[in-house]
Enzyme design. Structure first.
Site, PDB file in Angstrom:
ATOM      1  CE  LYS A  22      -1.213 -56.339  -5.682  1.00 47.08           C
ATOM      2  NZ  LYS A  22      -1.764 -57.719  -5.920  1.00 47.08           N
ATOM      3  CG  HIS A  75       1.245 -63.790  -9.447  1.00 49.99           C
ATOM      4  ND1 HIS A  75       0.361 -64.438  -8.502  1.00 49.99           N
ATOM      5  CD2 HIS A  75       1.629 -62.612  -9.239  1.00 49.99           C
ATOM      6  CE1 HIS A  75       0.418 -63.322  -7.570  1.00 49.99           C
ATOM      7  NE2 HIS A  75       1.023 -62.369  -8.057  1.00 49.99           N
ATOM      8  CE1 TYR A  84      -1.535 -50.585  19.896  1.00 48.92           C
ATOM      9  CE2 TYR A  84      -3.228 -50.757  18.157  1.00 48.92           C
ATOM     10  CZ  TYR A  84      -2.651 -49.989  19.579  1.00 48.92           C
ATOM     11  OH  TYR A  84      -3.263 -48.950  19.865  1.00 48.92           O
ATOM     12  CG  HIS A 100      -0.927 -62.402   0.743  1.00 46.63           C
ATOM     13  ND1 HIS A 100      -1.284 -63.675   0.615  1.00 46.63           N
ATOM     14  CD2 HIS A 100      -0.550 -62.095  -0.446  1.00 46.63           C
ATOM     15  CE1 HIS A 100      -1.293 -64.061  -0.432  1.00 46.63           C
ATOM     16  NE2 HIS A 100      -0.723 -63.099  -1.122  1.00 46.63           N
ATOM     17  NE  ARG A 155       2.579 -59.571  -4.665  1.00 44.74           N
ATOM     18  CZ  ARG A 155       2.746 -59.365  -3.339  1.00 44.74           C
ATOM     19  NH1 ARG A 155       4.130 -59.410  -2.909  1.00 44.74           N
ATOM     20  NH2 ARG A 155       1.877 -59.612  -2.495  1.00 44.74           N
ATOM     21  NE  ARG A 185       2.682 -64.310  -4.890  1.00 39.61           N
ATOM     22  CZ  ARG A 185       2.924 -63.674  -3.629  1.00 39.61           C
ATOM     23  NH1 ARG A 185       4.231 -63.775  -3.315  1.00 39.61           N
ATOM     24  NH2 ARG A 185       2.039 -63.031  -3.197  1.00 39.61           N
TER      25      ARG A 185
END
Length: 407
Positions: free
Chosen positions: A275, A337, A373, A363, A248, A340
């Site tokens: 973020k 941005h 997990y 993400h 970012r 990306r």
């Protein structure tokens, strides 16, 4: 039979002279006037406390500021409370605390408390953005409003000004943020329920707008324009660095030399700069290391890879790349941005692993349970993907012909 008390008169009160000690003049029904040796005269109410069963008293005010008539009215109110088994002194204290709480727990003060908690969940820049939006659009009309008196109507009236300007995305964000403040207030015991939970129904819905980005086949145009652009070398390196690392704008612009492990070829961005407040590791490709080498050769006394030209103690502004892209002719077509997005679209079209692409973009993947997990960030597997992406960018830099995307 008890002694009959003759009610006081203003003339009688004025005639009472101080003695060598405190003296008392009774008006009856628990109302007394205290005359102090220094001449001060004050009213007090004497009663049997329903709470303790013992004699108690409370000061009402000084004479002549508090007249006989008003002192009697106050005393009458207290007698009514006693008749209802309510201690007037405790009642007065409770009312005082309630009033103080109302003035203390204003929207501004509660928002500050919520913001301190929110800072642990978001980046510093995002926290500043939240607070600035409140300062611009909410506090001018609602800052001193007690949180317990905030209504849907008052907030809607405030946000209608934002809607009138056409800033529907800003309106939506403000609604979400104010709802978070109200939920915080509810959980803190300051309010019973959130009165603004459904206020968005009173406004127009914003049209969903995607971040401006070029199509994958337009990458050669970007790279050619970037190579020929009349911009500072450091800005050119920043744009390339952000493109290669898929980070970012604020993550790239705020990169620190201490975050890089060149021996193991990895860049570790600490959680406080991310973020989602989760540490992110980026595999370093040959091209990224070359860009770092260029910035190292230009190195000034700064902890930042891309220091501000005006003040090397600060990083380059995250909007620097945006402004450069606009000057290069990409205004309305591409924002920093969106670099990306070019990477994501290209890698997905080329058939690369979805989980690796999402991990490279930092993400969050899957449900909370899945993430609990699955703690891996696929670092070693992402090295191959990042190498492919860097090579693809370099190839795009050497041709003006749209690239065919192949795995």
């Amino acid at each position: 039979m008890g002694r009959r008390v003759v009610p006081l008169t203003d003339k009688k009160v004025k005639s009472l002279k101080p003695a060598g000690k405190e003296t008392i003049a009774s008006d009856g029904k628990g109302l007394q006037l205290r005359i102090m040796p220094n001449g001060t005269k004050s009213w007090r109410f004497v009663y049997k406390s329903p709470a303790t069963g013992k004699r108690s008293n409370m000061t009402l005010g000084k004479y002549p500021e508090l007249s006989i008539a008003n002192a009697r009215k106050i005393a009458e109110g207290h007698r009514e409370l006693v008749a209802l088994d309510i201690d007037p002194k405790l009642h007065k204290q409770a009312e005082k605390e309630k009033t103080e709480a109302i003035h203390q727990h204003t929207l501004f003060n509660v928002s500050q408390q919520w913001m301190e908690q929110k800072k642990s969940e978001v980046t510093e820049d995002y926290a500043k953005d939240i607070w600035r939006s409140f300062e611009l659009h909410v506090f001018p009309s609602l800052s001193s409003q007690p949180i317990s008196m905030i209504t849907a109507q008052s907030v809607i009236k405030t946000l209608k000004v934002v809607e009138a300007k056409g800033s529907l995305e800003t309106l939506k964000r403000l609604s979400q943020r104010l709802n978070e403040v109200m939920i915080y207030a509810m959980h803190s015991g300051l309010i019973e329920a959130n009165p603004i939970s459904n206020i968005l129904a009173a406004f127009k819905k914003p049209q969903k707008q995607h971040m401006k980005a070029l199509e994958p086949q337009e990458l050669p145009e970007l790279m050619t324009t970037l190579a020929e652009a009349s911009i500072k070398r450091s800005t050119r390196c920043l744009i390339k660095f952000q493109l290669h690392t898929m980070t970012r704008p604020n993550e790239a612009a705020g990169a620190k030399w201490s975050e890089f492990d060149l021996d193991n070829r990895v860049w570790t961005i600490p959680s406080e700069r991310m973020k989602k407040r989760k540490e992110h590791r980026v595999p370093l490709t040959e091209e990224v290391i070359r860009l770092l080498s260029i910035m190292d050769s230009m190195k000034v006394n700064s902890e930042y890879v891309f220091p501000s030209i005006k003040d090397p103690k600060k990083p380059m502004h995250s909007q620097t790349a945006n402004m450069a892209l606009k000057r290069m002719g990409f205004g309305g077509r591409l924002v920093s941005h969106g670099l990306r997005s070019i990477a994501s679209s290209t890698l997905n079209e080329a058939g690369h692993d979805y989980f690796l692409i999402e991990a490279s973009l930092a993400h969050l993947i899957g449900s909370d349970t899945h993430r609990a997990y699955s703690r891996t960030d696929y670092l070693e597997r992402r090295r191959e993907l990042m190498d492919w992406w860097s090579t693809h960018i370099v190839n795009a830099s050497s041709t003006k012909v749209p690239l065919a995307i192949v795995a």
